[in-house]
Design an enzyme around this catalytic site. Sequence first.
Site, short mmCIF file in Angstrom:
data_model
loop_
_atom_site.label_atom_id
_atom_site.label_comp_id
_atom_site.label_asym_id
_atom_site.label_seq_id
_atom_site.Cartn_x
_atom_site.Cartn_y
_atom_site.Cartn_z
N SER A 257 -39.75 14.81 -166.91
CA SER A 257 -39.40 14.23 -165.62
C SER A 257 -38.14 14.87 -165.08
O SER A 257 -37.52 15.71 -165.73
CB SER A 257 -39.22 12.72 -165.76
OG SER A 257 -38.00 12.45 -166.41
N LYS A 258 -37.76 14.46 -163.90
CA LYS A 258 -36.61 15.04 -163.21
C LYS A 258 -35.35 15.08 -164.07
O LYS A 258 -34.58 16.03 -164.01
CB LYS A 258 -36.32 14.25 -161.94
CG LYS A 258 -37.37 14.46 -160.86
CD LYS A 258 -37.07 15.71 -160.02
CE LYS A 258 -38.18 15.97 -159.02
NZ LYS A 258 -38.83 17.26 -159.22
#
Length: 492
Positions: A257-258
């Site tokens: 994820s980010k």
Amino acid sequence: MRCLDMEKIRVRFAPSPTGELHIGGARTALFNWLFARRYGGEMILRIDDTDRQRSSPEYLKTILTSLRWLGLDWDEGPEIGGNHGPYTQSEHLEVYSEIAHKLVEEGKAYLCFCSAEELTAAKEKQREKGLPPRYNGCCRNITSEEREKRKAAGSYIIRFLSPEKGETIVDDLIRGKVTFENKIFDDFIIVKSDGLPTYNFASVIDDQNMNITHVIRAEEHLSNTPRQVMIALKLGYEVPLYAHVPMILAPDHSKLSKRHGATSVQEYRELGILPEALLNYLSLLGWSPGEDKEIMDIKEIISFFSLERVSKNPAIYDIKKLIWLNGHYLRTMELEEVVDRALPFLKEENLISEEIAPEEYEKIKIIVDLVRERVKTLREVADASLYFFRDEFEYDEKGVEKHFRKEGAADLLNQISSALENAEPFQPEEIKEELEKLSKKLEIPLSQINLPTRLALTGRTMGPDLMGLIAVLGKRKAAERLKKVIDLFNLA
RNA sequence: GGCCCCUUCGUCUAAUCGGUUAGGACACCAGCCUUUCAAGCUGGCAGCAGGGGUUCGAAUCCCCUAGGGGUCACCA
């Protein structure tokens, strides 16, 4: 099961435009593409945009750009069309709706009038009890009369009537036969209250209509597959062959994820990663050619690729290896190729102007050749060559302390300047000779001369070959910079 | 929690039908090279999740346990 000898292999990559193309999606696209190219099949790009809230044309654009940048092309899909279009789900919504209502007519699906709030509340309750959150089937047996009345009154969703007995088997090319008991499935939604189909439904219909023979996708979809198989079977479709490739996980073993840093193809591009390196790296995640070979161009990867060699276990993504590979490509590629790709980065850092004269290009070529041995990304090329283009730069503090702040520093710099003055022609060999002569004359090691010279000319204590660097800089600039530091640091 | 998948060095992986000193790559460490830093070269460290079977012989086949991941959305 499909009879593969008789038909052409057709695979699809079906991103939803709800974000940029991330590393996992790119790997899935790559494996589909490799499979198609390896076996003379066709690659279809389809846009799964049935999520109205989150889909956007901007994301679609960046996904297409990323795919093209990677060099992954498609035989049918957006912007190029094909015989099985439209390739964007939102452009033929009637198809899904029609089929859904047909299923309702046949009693294979039914309308459900429960509100979203009611459903989440019911599920929450079940979760509290420790039970799996399932739909309770309360709208299953609504009479057709009642149904019509409520249909007119408000919105509804359509649920698939799941079988209560038996089992559904997913025959997976990578994992073998995976068996699911049908009783674990509740009556899942195939049409949402906004009238749009859900993924499991739309996907099955499109795969059929587009003649998809192999569905190659990430493992997160394996648990969904029996639902899709059930739908396909009810619709009388041929079930495609499935291949669920392992997931790509973050270093902490969680889903990428980010917060794990750069995860999208676009970000890697901006970081100065080469598509060749990214492709090579991605191909090695969950697959290997079966011999001790890791550095491969795309042609080789295609020729070695097979689904049998795809591994089952998830791969943890290690940026260090990508960076290393990128560095390798940077220093082994054709020089001009590297220069051309570095140009945008040099422009972005305002080191060069938009238009480049031929002689300037030649100079840039020499510079890139000088620095590329010690950088790993295109962006680093810009940083490493900064002082070739600018006269203003920072001086390494420790270096200044060590090489300038001492008795006789100014005198030494002046002597170096004179020595360089004598180098004729002003080329690496001649420059080296002069500096060596100076070293002998002053009876100090060459490094005692080189280090301060480098620092004065570049502001740094390390970098590319000093003689080559001086030659590119030119006699005049070298002299100016040597003189400049004497004043700048008040050297005696 | 139910269901499903997975498990070889820190990481990516190799080891076709069971027989290898368990191989390669990144990272790390050391040496060489050297005008710095890299690059390059050479070498090193490091692994079959655990426990039971089956077998003359198991990383490989079977079972159990443990761990990780996925899924159970009006997201895909």
